[in-house]
Write a protein that holds these residues in place. Structure first.
Motif, mmCIF file in Angstrom:
data_model
loop_
_atom_site.group_PDB
_atom_site.id
_atom_site.type_symbol
_atom_site.label_atom_id
_atom_site.label_comp_id
_atom_site.label_asym_id
_atom_site.label_seq_id
_atom_site.Cartn_x
_atom_site.Cartn_y
_atom_site.Cartn_z
ATOM 1 N N ARG A 122 -24.511 -20.423 -38.058
ATOM 2 C CA ARG A 122 -23.820 -20.138 -36.807
ATOM 3 C C ARG A 122 -24.787 -19.527 -35.802
ATOM 4 O O ARG A 122 -25.753 -18.862 -36.189
ATOM 5 N N PRO A 123 -24.483 -19.693 -34.508
ATOM 6 C CA PRO A 123 -25.332 -19.033 -33.512
ATOM 7 C C PRO A 123 -25.335 -17.515 -33.715
ATOM 8 O O PRO A 123 -24.338 -16.932 -34.137
ATOM 9 N N ARG A 124 -26.486 -16.920 -33.414
ATOM 10 C CA ARG A 124 -26.599 -15.469 -33.442
ATOM 11 C C ARG A 124 -26.832 -14.977 -32.026
ATOM 12 O O ARG A 124 -27.571 -15.600 -31.280
ATOM 13 N N ALA A 125 -26.190 -13.876 -31.703
ATOM 14 C CA ALA A 125 -26.289 -13.329 -30.362
ATOM 15 C C ALA A 125 -26.672 -11.866 -30.441
ATOM 16 O O ALA A 125 -26.310 -11.186 -31.400
ATOM 17 N N TRP A 126 -27.386 -11.382 -29.426
ATOM 18 C CA TRP A 126 -27.601 -9.943 -29.314
ATOM 19 C C TRP A 126 -26.422 -9.365 -28.566
ATOM 20 O O TRP A 126 -26.081 -9.823 -27.481
ATOM 21 N N LEU A 162 -21.869 -15.199 -34.888
ATOM 22 C CA LEU A 162 -20.557 -15.593 -34.383
ATOM 23 C C LEU A 162 -19.831 -16.366 -35.479
ATOM 24 O O LEU A 162 -20.392 -17.279 -36.078
ATOM 25 N N LEU A 163 -18.590 -16.002 -35.733
ATOM 26 C CA LEU A 163 -17.834 -16.656 -36.805
ATOM 27 C C LEU A 163 -17.099 -17.891 -36.289
ATOM 28 O O LEU A 163 -17.037 -18.156 -35.089
#
Lengths: 408, 408
Positions: free
Chosen positions: B322-326, B396-397
């Motif tokens: 999944r995308p990872r975000a700060w 992000l789930l």
């Protein structure tokens, strides 16, 4: 011509909530929960051991290291038939009920069996340690899931733990889909000169299914009013009727006359949006009718922005629109249309920044370019230009979580 | 004990790509595309009118307003049997092929019919205006979709336009799922004292289906080694075997012995992650074996982080995570575990900021709290504390796009 916001408000104002039905838990994934779910038990239902170890009285262990008498064992799934008195301990497994008398669990790594009847407690442990108290997560009667939620795997776990082997959900909206155009041939055909394959039928059907609809395909109608009307009539009754194509200002745009002949009432016929200005919405009795542009990218974008929220609202969904994010533009973009622009783009987290790069596209017919997008960058009608480095709002599309936004 | 990153690398190193199969286009949604898709035609396949109007020679219209001779009409789906000479124009519909001789389309709103044979062109038009030239979007032979992509609605449109009524996709992984524990009863049962309902079976099955697997439920096995081994044996052969529960250090953790008895080889048995440290991965012949914690939140988190990427990799997916975000932390969080923390949180775009608020949770058994999360905030093992306003990375789930992150 109405604005995008006005159009959506008009649409949602016409939506009626569909009736509920019950489905088995294993069929509930992706459906919309129709009721608040209350827990039928305290959770945990008892003071529960959170570690393997020894249940004891914390006061007894204050002077550790020391030895306690082992009076028995409690395993998960068993109700303890023993009670822990002063100077005593019971072997206990994760998930098991903490027996009466005990107020803490010392984890097994901090203990040492001495013989069959005694254990050394190697260090002190605070009252309540490694115990999840009864009802500490959920009290009987608490709302554990709110109605209007899309049922995902985490919701399935809650439903199961609440004993909901059957789940009240909104009925799926029935959606009938017609594609119009003399030039359209089936995806399996080899187009003759001047013909193009039907991409709107399969892709809009997929969008509708992802929004929870039961889709009925009405096929492709030629550009003749009576043929279109006959095809539409075959789709009734239905909750939602979607027609792709035949709604711009051309001489051969026959969808509106065909709908009028069937008795439709239009609430708007044009929206200040790019792509997709010719966009028709109305009612035909209880049926909501959408006339989408025939241009495939326009059809997909207008479905996402207008039809999907209507389908979700019919199912009682709490959240009707995709998340919107402020993004930094990786390239400059322009908008001379005077309409609200929704520009297909690839959005990617770059450290703390969320950067959007419009996909290279030759226009609103460019399906392959649109398929590289995971977001739509929005430029308001009065924003004619946005330079690289400026920010803009973007709608995250359904594939955003499957796509890292990296260059392809 | 391996790190999260080491564990994932070990797992992905053991994955074999599954063979392909062909499915009908209407069954391809959600599958993984197994081949690069090349366009079998130029797109547009001809110089295509982008507006309703008149096809003409731009040079002729330079002195507009002026009149041109109307020599006929071209509709979408027709191949033009006329040629536009100097001083001539042909009525043309959106989507129709621009006839030989013409190099532009003047839109109908900027024209005025004079009589049956003449039209007034009210303003000049540049060469190429309102014409999408042949092959301007895609050239025959261009890659229009790359292998390894999850097939979403936009990809369905491209597949249809490329004539792919049957689509090569990766075979679905077969996944057999066993839940263990004497205390576990079915979701439809009323738990006796000391018992809890089986939430892992339904929820992990849902996660596996969302990752493309064909799931076979092996039921619930009691805490006896031979019963567990028998249940596991009944699940073979399979591509992936998942067992929930029975993998921590307790006396009654019998999954590892049962797997060993069947001939499994372990690659790791513990990962420095919270929730979820006891996490077993190995092979049993060609079958990948995962032993997940029995704690329901731990089971869901470790499935997301370790089993899902394996399932996607078996199907050849390009993007496995999944995308990872700060994110900015809305509340302070602590991590005294010495392990990499994945904290369930609600993430929400607030203007240009992405703000995460950990869900109020009583611990890793708190299913209802976990179901309110749409992301996992990560604290590295050495980050014991992060104050409100500090930033952290978040995964992000799968429900992120259905959830606006607003307070519930």
């Amino acid at each position: 011509m109405v604005t995008v916001e006005e159009a959506l408000a008009v649409i949602l104002g016409e939506v009626s909530r569909l009736p509920d039905e019950e489905v088995a838990l294993e069929k509930a994934l992706g459906r919309v929960l129709a009721v608040d779910v209350l827990s039928d038990t305290d959770l945990p239902p008892f003071d529960r051991a959170a570690m393997d170890g020894y249940a004891l009285r914390a006061a007894d262990a204050a002077g550790a290291p020391l030895a306690l008498e082992v009076i028995g064992e409690v395993r998960a799934g068993q109700w303890p038939d023993l009670s822990v008195g002063p100077g005593q301990a019971a072997r206990i497994m994760t998930g098991a009920p903490v027996p009466p008398g005990a107020d803490a669990v010392q984890q097994v790594e901090k203990t040492q069996p001495l013989d069959e009847f005694r254990v050394a407690i190697l260090s002190p442990v605070g009252a309540g340690a490694n115990v999840a108290p009864r009802a500490s997560e959920v009290r009987k009667g608490d709302v554990v899931l709110a109605r209007g939620r899309a049922i995902d795997s985490a919701a399935i776990a809650v439903l199961a733990s609440a004993g909901r082997s059957r789940v009240p959900v909104a009925r799926r909206p029935a959606l009938a889909l017609l594609v119009t155009g003399d030039e359209i041939v089936d995806a399996s055909a080899s187009p003759a000169p001047g013909q193009v394959r039907n991409s709107n039928g399969p892709s809009v059907a997929a969008q509708a299914r992802l929004a929870g609809a039961d889709v009925r395909l009405l096929g492709v109608a030629p550009d003749r009013e009576e043929a279109i009307a006959a095809a539409l009539r075959a789709g009734l009754p239905t909750d939602v009727l979607v027609v792709c194509g035949g709604v711009s200002a051309g001489d051969y745009d026959l969808v509106e006359p065909a709908l009028l002949a069937l008795g439709a009432r239009f609430l708007f016929t044009k929206v200040a949006i790019k792509p997709g200005a010719p966009l028709v919405f109305g009612r035909l009795g209880e049926t909501l009718v959408f006339g989408l542009p025939g241009n495939p990218v326009s059809a997909q974008v207008t479905f996402e922005l207008f039809v999907r929220p209507a389908l979700l609202s019919m199912q009682g969904r709490r959240v009707l629109e995709r998340p919107r994010a402020w993004v930094e533009l990786g390239d400059g973009v322009g908008n001379r249309s005077g309409r609200k622009l929704h520009l297909p783009a690839r959005v990617r987290f770059e450290g703390a920044r969320l950067v959007a790069r419009p996909v290279r596209s030759m226009g609103s017919g460019d399906l392959a370019a649109h398929a590289r997008a995971n977001a739509l960058v929005i430029l308001e009608p009065d924003r004619r230009e946005a330079a690289a480095g400026e920010t803009a709002e973007a709608v995250l599309l359904g594939n955003f979580l499957e796509d890292d936004g990296a260059p392809l």
